[in-house]
Design a protein around this motif. Structure first.
Motif, mmCIF file in Angstrom:
data_model
loop_
_atom_site.group_PDB
_atom_site.id
_atom_site.type_symbol
_atom_site.label_atom_id
_atom_site.label_comp_id
_atom_site.label_asym_id
_atom_site.label_seq_id
_atom_site.Cartn_x
_atom_site.Cartn_y
_atom_site.Cartn_z
ATOM 1 N N ALA A 32 21.093 4.581 1.490
ATOM 2 C CA ALA A 32 20.684 6.080 0.717
ATOM 3 C C ALA A 32 20.184 6.039 -0.577
ATOM 4 O O ALA A 32 19.241 6.675 -1.026
ATOM 5 C CB ALA A 32 21.944 6.971 0.974
ATOM 6 N N SER A 33 21.016 4.985 -1.184
ATOM 7 C CA SER A 33 20.624 5.009 -2.564
ATOM 8 C C SER A 33 20.136 3.494 -3.062
ATOM 9 O O SER A 33 20.729 2.438 -2.516
ATOM 10 C CB SER A 33 22.069 5.131 -3.487
ATOM 11 O OG SER A 33 21.916 4.758 -4.719
ATOM 12 N N ALA A 34 19.171 3.328 -4.086
ATOM 13 C CA ALA A 34 18.672 2.207 -4.628
ATOM 14 C C ALA A 34 19.726 1.256 -4.933
ATOM 15 O O ALA A 34 19.652 0.154 -5.263
ATOM 16 C CB ALA A 34 17.787 2.464 -5.414
ATOM 17 N N LEU A 35 20.805 1.882 -5.496
ATOM 18 C CA LEU A 35 21.997 1.051 -5.959
ATOM 19 C C LEU A 35 22.766 0.196 -4.989
ATOM 20 O O LEU A 35 23.303 -0.666 -5.411
ATOM 21 C CB LEU A 35 23.043 1.948 -6.953
ATOM 22 C CG LEU A 35 22.384 2.789 -8.018
ATOM 23 C CD1 LEU A 35 23.430 3.893 -8.277
ATOM 24 C CD2 LEU A 35 22.102 1.774 -9.008
ATOM 25 N N ASP A 36 22.384 0.629 -3.755
ATOM 26 C CA ASP A 36 23.266 -0.059 -2.627
ATOM 27 C C ASP A 36 22.412 -1.269 -1.943
ATOM 28 O O ASP A 36 22.920 -1.585 -0.930
ATOM 29 C CB ASP A 36 23.754 0.827 -1.568
ATOM 30 C CG ASP A 36 24.672 1.972 -2.136
ATOM 31 O OD1 ASP A 36 25.528 1.577 -3.301
ATOM 32 O OD2 ASP A 36 24.662 3.315 -1.817
ATOM 33 N N GLY A 37 21.067 -1.222 -2.197
ATOM 34 C CA GLY A 37 20.302 -2.238 -1.535
ATOM 35 C C GLY A 37 18.791 -1.798 -1.599
ATOM 36 O O GLY A 37 18.419 -0.855 -1.773
ATOM 37 N N PRO A 38 18.074 -2.788 -1.294
ATOM 38 C CA PRO A 38 16.742 -2.318 -1.110
ATOM 39 C C PRO A 38 16.372 -1.599 -0.072
ATOM 40 O O PRO A 38 17.024 -1.588 1.269
ATOM 41 C CB PRO A 38 15.964 -3.740 -0.649
ATOM 42 C CG PRO A 38 17.021 -4.848 -1.388
ATOM 43 C CD PRO A 38 18.190 -4.201 -1.218
ATOM 44 N N PHE B 1 0.931 -1.258 0.125
ATOM 45 C CA PHE B 1 -0.072 -0.056 0.145
ATOM 46 C C PHE B 1 0.826 1.436 0.011
ATOM 47 O O PHE B 1 0.659 2.113 -0.931
ATOM 48 C CB PHE B 1 -1.029 -0.091 1.225
ATOM 49 C CG PHE B 1 -1.640 1.067 1.418
ATOM 50 C CD1 PHE B 1 -3.101 1.294 0.365
ATOM 51 C CD2 PHE B 1 -1.500 2.134 2.212
ATOM 52 C CE1 PHE B 1 -4.062 2.575 0.468
ATOM 53 C CE2 PHE B 1 -2.452 3.264 2.293
ATOM 54 C CZ PHE B 1 -3.540 3.379 1.559
ATOM 55 N N TYR B 2 1.771 1.407 0.796
ATOM 56 C CA TYR B 2 2.436 2.566 1.018
ATOM 57 C C TYR B 2 3.678 2.727 0.133
ATOM 58 O O TYR B 2 3.720 3.822 -0.852
ATOM 59 C CB TYR B 2 3.062 2.619 2.557
ATOM 60 C CG TYR B 2 1.861 2.997 3.450
ATOM 61 C CD1 TYR B 2 1.310 4.212 3.584
ATOM 62 C CD2 TYR B 2 1.611 1.931 4.365
ATOM 63 C CE1 TYR B 2 0.339 4.191 4.602
ATOM 64 C CE2 TYR B 2 0.918 2.246 5.499
ATOM 65 C CZ TYR B 2 0.157 3.164 5.369
ATOM 66 O OH TYR B 2 -1.121 3.384 6.479
ATOM 67 N N GLN B 3 4.445 1.586 -0.375
ATOM 68 C CA GLN B 3 5.195 1.611 -1.299
ATOM 69 C C GLN B 3 4.750 2.016 -2.557
ATOM 70 O O GLN B 3 5.207 2.587 -3.389
ATOM 71 C CB GLN B 3 6.142 0.282 -1.327
ATOM 72 C CG GLN B 3 6.927 0.032 -0.186
ATOM 73 C CD GLN B 3 6.109 -0.485 0.896
ATOM 74 O OE1 GLN B 3 5.027 -0.473 1.182
ATOM 75 N NE2 GLN B 3 6.891 -1.400 1.737
ATOM 76 N N ASN B 4 3.732 1.480 -2.878
ATOM 77 C CA ASN B 4 2.990 1.852 -4.343
ATOM 78 C C ASN B 4 2.704 3.194 -4.403
ATOM 79 O O ASN B 4 3.209 3.907 -5.651
ATOM 80 C CB ASN B 4 1.508 0.963 -4.367
ATOM 81 C CG ASN B 4 1.094 1.291 -5.878
ATOM 82 O OD1 ASN B 4 -0.263 1.335 -5.872
ATOM 83 N ND2 ASN B 4 1.872 1.141 -6.982
ATOM 84 N N ALA C 266 12.056 1.891 -9.098
ATOM 85 C CA ALA C 266 13.094 1.016 -8.790
ATOM 86 C C ALA C 266 13.547 1.469 -7.392
ATOM 87 O O ALA C 266 14.077 0.738 -6.482
ATOM 88 C CB ALA C 266 14.271 1.215 -9.599
ATOM 89 N N ALA C 267 13.473 2.699 -7.142
ATOM 90 C CA ALA C 267 13.969 3.191 -5.613
ATOM 91 C C ALA C 267 13.225 2.590 -4.576
ATOM 92 O O ALA C 267 13.944 2.271 -3.305
ATOM 93 C CB ALA C 267 13.757 4.884 -5.524
ATOM 94 N N TRP C 268 11.882 2.319 -4.462
ATOM 95 C CA TRP C 268 10.959 1.919 -3.467
ATOM 96 C C TRP C 268 10.797 0.274 -3.782
ATOM 97 O O TRP C 268 9.979 -0.286 -2.767
ATOM 98 C CB TRP C 268 10.118 2.624 -3.173
ATOM 99 C CG TRP C 268 10.447 4.025 -2.974
ATOM 100 C CD1 TRP C 268 9.857 5.258 -3.708
ATOM 101 C CD2 TRP C 268 11.089 4.392 -1.549
ATOM 102 N NE1 TRP C 268 10.385 6.442 -2.892
ATOM 103 C CE2 TRP C 268 11.198 5.881 -1.817
ATOM 104 C CE3 TRP C 268 11.628 3.909 -0.662
ATOM 105 C CZ2 TRP C 268 12.194 6.794 -0.898
ATOM 106 C CZ3 TRP C 268 12.640 4.873 0.363
ATOM 107 C CH2 TRP C 268 12.552 6.087 -0.024
#
Length: 563
Positions: free
Chosen positions: A281-287, A175-178, A191-193
Motif C-alpha cells: 500500500a505504501s512506497a515505504l514498504d516496497g516497490p 510507459f505507464y509508470q512514467n 518515488a511511489a511508482w
C-alpha cells in the motif's frame, strides 16, 4: 521485467570539454489529425513558421531563416545518449529558467498522502561491488535510510559525494509508470511508482566541475525545456526519434505475445496499470506490483521493449530457421514494421543519411551470444522495419557499424568524421558501456566519450557547416520537476538534457523554448523540405486542438548573424 531493459542490460581536457500485418486503417487514423477542415500540410507549415520566432505571423522572417539554415547547415549529427533527466545531470545550471533550487520536490505516496520520508533505495544504490580508484563501492539497500522527502545530491553511506564513475542500480523507466509518476504534471509520485524507491530523487551534485558536457553547455546552447518524445523507455523513444509514433502489433491477441498485453485500470487507451492484490500500500514498504506490466497496449501498440525481428536481436533465430531473423513466433519478437521513417523521407529526397551503431558488427558476429560491450538491441530502431530488412539495399547503405571505443582506428563513426565523409544526416548511437545508462554504464565514461567525439567533430573538415544535437532518449526513471506540456496520448514525457553544438549555435546560451525529441525530426523536415511524418502531424493536431503551439524545431538555438 519492470523496465525497458533487454536481458543483456543487467550490470555488470583539451579544447573540449575546454509490421508483418498491414495496418488497421481505423487504428492508423488514431495517429492522424482528424479534425474536419484542418489540412495537415497547412498545419505543418504554420507550425514550422511558428518555430522561427514562436509566432506564425512572420512569413518573411521564416523564409529568411529557412534560406540561412539551408545555406549554413549541410550536416546534422544526432548523438543519442541514455537515461538521464535534466535534474540528474544539469540541476541548477546557470541561466536555467526553472532551477532545481526553486523546486520543493515533495513526493506523495500511492495513496496520495505526502510521504514522511523517501523510501529506501530498493535493491541498493550500488548493488554490485566495484573497485574504482583504489576504493571498493557497494551500497546496499539498508545502507541509506531516512532520506528527507526532497531532492538530494547522491552520496554514499558515509555522506561523501557519489563519483560519476560508479555504476548505480538501474531504475524502472516504462510507459505507464512514467505517466503515473508525472501524475498530471505534478511530478510528485516518482518515488511511489519506482522500483528503486528514493534513488529517483537523486542527482549528481558535482557535475559543474566534473562533467565535460557541462562545460560544452557553457560554450554552446543548452535546452532547458526539452522533453523526451514519448512516455517511458528507450525502445519507444528510439522509435519516436525516427518516426514520431509508436510501433504496431494489432493482431497480438492471436499470437503468443498476448501475454505481453498490459493490464490497465482505466481502459484500453488508459494511463494507469492495474495493481496486483499484493502490491504494498505504501512506497515505504516496497516497490509496486502490477497485474501485468506489459509491453503492448490493449489496443495493439508496442509501448515497452520488444525485440527486433532481424538480427542482431536478443531473440535468436528459430531452430532450423533463417539465421538473419529473430524467431518470429517468440512472444518478445515484434513483427516487422512498415510505416514511414525519417530515413525513408530523406532517401526519397536524395539526402544522404546513416545510423551509426557502436558495436553493431560485434553484435552481428556474436549472433545474440558471446562477449560484447553491452550492445543494446532495442536501441536500433531501423532494425524493426521491413524496408531495412537483411538483404535490402537500404540496410546496406544506411545501417552502419559504428565500431567501438574512442579511436578513429577502431571507431568507424570517428573514422568518417576525421575523413570528412559523414553523410548529410548522421545518427550516432554509442556502444552500451559508453551511453550513460544506469545499471550497466557510468556517467563519467559516457561523458568522456562524447566530449572526445565532439573534439573530433570540431576538427572535421565538415565542421564549418555542421550542427550537432546531443540528447538523451529518456529520463531513465530519474525525477525531474518541470511538467511536460500536454501533448498526445504518447507524450511528451519527462524533461531531458539537450545540447546544440555548432559554429552557428548561440554561444553560452540557455534556450527556454518548448522542444521534444520530435524537434529533431522537425528540424530535418524544415532543412530538407520533407513531407510531414504521420506522427508529427498527429502531435501537431493534439496541440492545435488545445490552442497551443507544438514543439519547436531547434532553430531557436541558432544564430546566423555573423555567418
Amino acid at each position: 521485467m519492470t523496465d525497458d531493459r533487454s536481458p543483456q542490460d543487467d550490470p555488470q581536457t583539451a579544447p573540449l570539454p575546454t509490421a508483418s500485418q498491414p495496418a488497421n486503417p481505423s487504428r492508423r487514423r488514431m495517429l492522424q489529425a482528424s479534425a474536419a477542415g484542418v489540412a495537415i500540410g497547412s498545419l505543418a507549415s504554420a507550425a514550422e513558421a511558428a518555430t522561427a520566432d514562436r509566432s506564425p505571423d512572420h512569413p518573411s522572417a521564416s523564409h529568411s531563416l529557412n534560406a540561412k539554415l539551408k545555406a549554413h547547415i549541410h550536416h546534422v549529427v544526432v548523438i543519442y545518449l541514455e537515461n538521464r533527466s535534466f535534474n540528474n545531470l544539469f540541476a541548477n545550471f546557470p541561466g536555467a529558467s526553472q532551477p532545481l533550487s526553486e523546486a520543493s520536490g515533495t513526493q506523495r505516496d500511492r495513496s496520495g498522502q505526502v510521504l514522511p520520508q523517501l523510501p529506501k533505495v530498493w535493491g541498493g544504490m550500488v548493488p554490485q561491488s566495484q573497485s574504482l580508484g583504489g576504493a571498493d563501492w557497494l551500497i546496499k539497500e539498508d545502507d541509506i535510510q531516512g532520506l528527507p522527502n526532497a531532492p538530494y545530491a547522491l552520496k554514499d553511506a558515509k555522506g561523501q559525494a557519489l563519483p560519476e564513475c560508479v555504476v548505480t542500480r538501474d531504475l524502472c523507466h516504462v510507459f505507464y509508470q512514467n505517466q503515473m509518476q508525472i501524475n498530471g504534471g505534478k511530478n510528485d509520485q516518482f518515488a511511489a511508482w519506482s522500483d528503486a524507491g528514493g534513488l529517483v530523487m537523486g542527482h549528481y551534485g558535482e557535475t559543474p566541475k566534473n562533467l565535460g558536457l557541462w562545460k560544452v553547455a557553457q560554450q554552446y546552447t543548452l535546452c532547458d525545456n526539452f522533453f523526451m518524445g514519448a512516455f517511458g523507455g528507450s525502445f519507444l523513444n528510439h522509435q519516436f526519434l525516427i518516426s514520431g509514433r509508436p510501433p504496431e502489433y494489432f493482431h497480438v491477441a492471436s499470437t503468443a505475445a498476448k501475454t505481453k498485453i498490459a493490464a490497465l485500470a482505466d481502459g484500453p487507451q488508459g494511463k494507469r496499470l492495474a495493481l496486483a492484490e499484493n502490491c504494498p500500500a505504501s512506497a515505504l514498504d516496497g516497490p509496486p506490483k502490477y497485474v501485468n506490466d506489459g509491453a503492448i497496449s490493449p489496443d495493439g501498440y508496442a509501448v515497452n521493449t520488444m525485440a527486433p525481428p532481424y538480427q542482431p536481436s536478443y531473440i535468436p533465430p528459430a531452430a532450423g530457421g533463417d539465421a538473419l531473423l529473430a524467431d518470429p513466433a517468440h512472444p518478445s519478437t515484434l513483427p516487422p514494421q512498415s510505416h514511414t521513417t525519417i530515413g525513408d523521407l530523406l532517401s526519397q529526397k536524395g539526402v544522404s543519411w546513416a545510423w551509426y551503431s557502436g558495436a553493431w558488427q560485434a553484435a552481428l558476429d556474436a549472433r545474440g551470444g558471446g562477449k560484447k560491450p553491452n550492445f543494446q538491441y532495442h536501441h536500433q530502431p531501423f532494425n524493426y522495419f521491413q524496408q531495412f530488412a537483411p538483404g535490402t539495399a537500404a540496410r546496406a547503405e544506411h545501417l552502419r557499424d559504428g565500431g567501438m571505443g574512442d579511436s578513429p582506428l577502431a571507431n568507424k563513426f570517428l573514422a568518417d568524421v576525421v575523413a570528412g565523409k559523414l553523410p548529410a544526416v548522421s545518427f550516432y548511437k554509442p556502444q552500451g558501456n559508453l551511453n550513460l545508462h544506469a545499471g550497466y554504464s557510468d556517467v563519467e565514461s559516457g561523458d568522456q566519450h562524447v566530449t572526445n567525439v565532439l573534439e573530433h567533430l570540431r576538427k572535421s573538415p565538415q565542421w564549418a557547416h555542421m550542427l550537432v544535437v546531443i540528447t538523451f532518449d529518456e529520463n531513465g526513471g530519474w525525477w525531474d520537476h518541470v511538467a511536460p506540456p500536454q501533448g498526445d496520448r504518447w507524450g511528451p514525457g519527462s524533461r531531458v538534457p539537450t545540447l546544440v553544438v555548432s559554429p552557428h549555435a548561440k554561444k553560452g546560451h540557455v534556450d527556454h523554448n518548448f522542444l521534444d525529441t520530435t524537434s529533431i525530426l522537425r528540424l530535418l523536415t524544415r532543412l530538407h523540405d520533407l513531407p510531414t511524418l504521420e506522427g508529427i502531424a498527429a502531435r501537431n493536431e493534439a496541440f492545435r486542438a488545445r490552442g497551443a503551439l507544438p514543439p519547436g524545431d531547434l532553430t531557436s538555438c541558432l544564430s546566423f548573424a555573423k555567418a
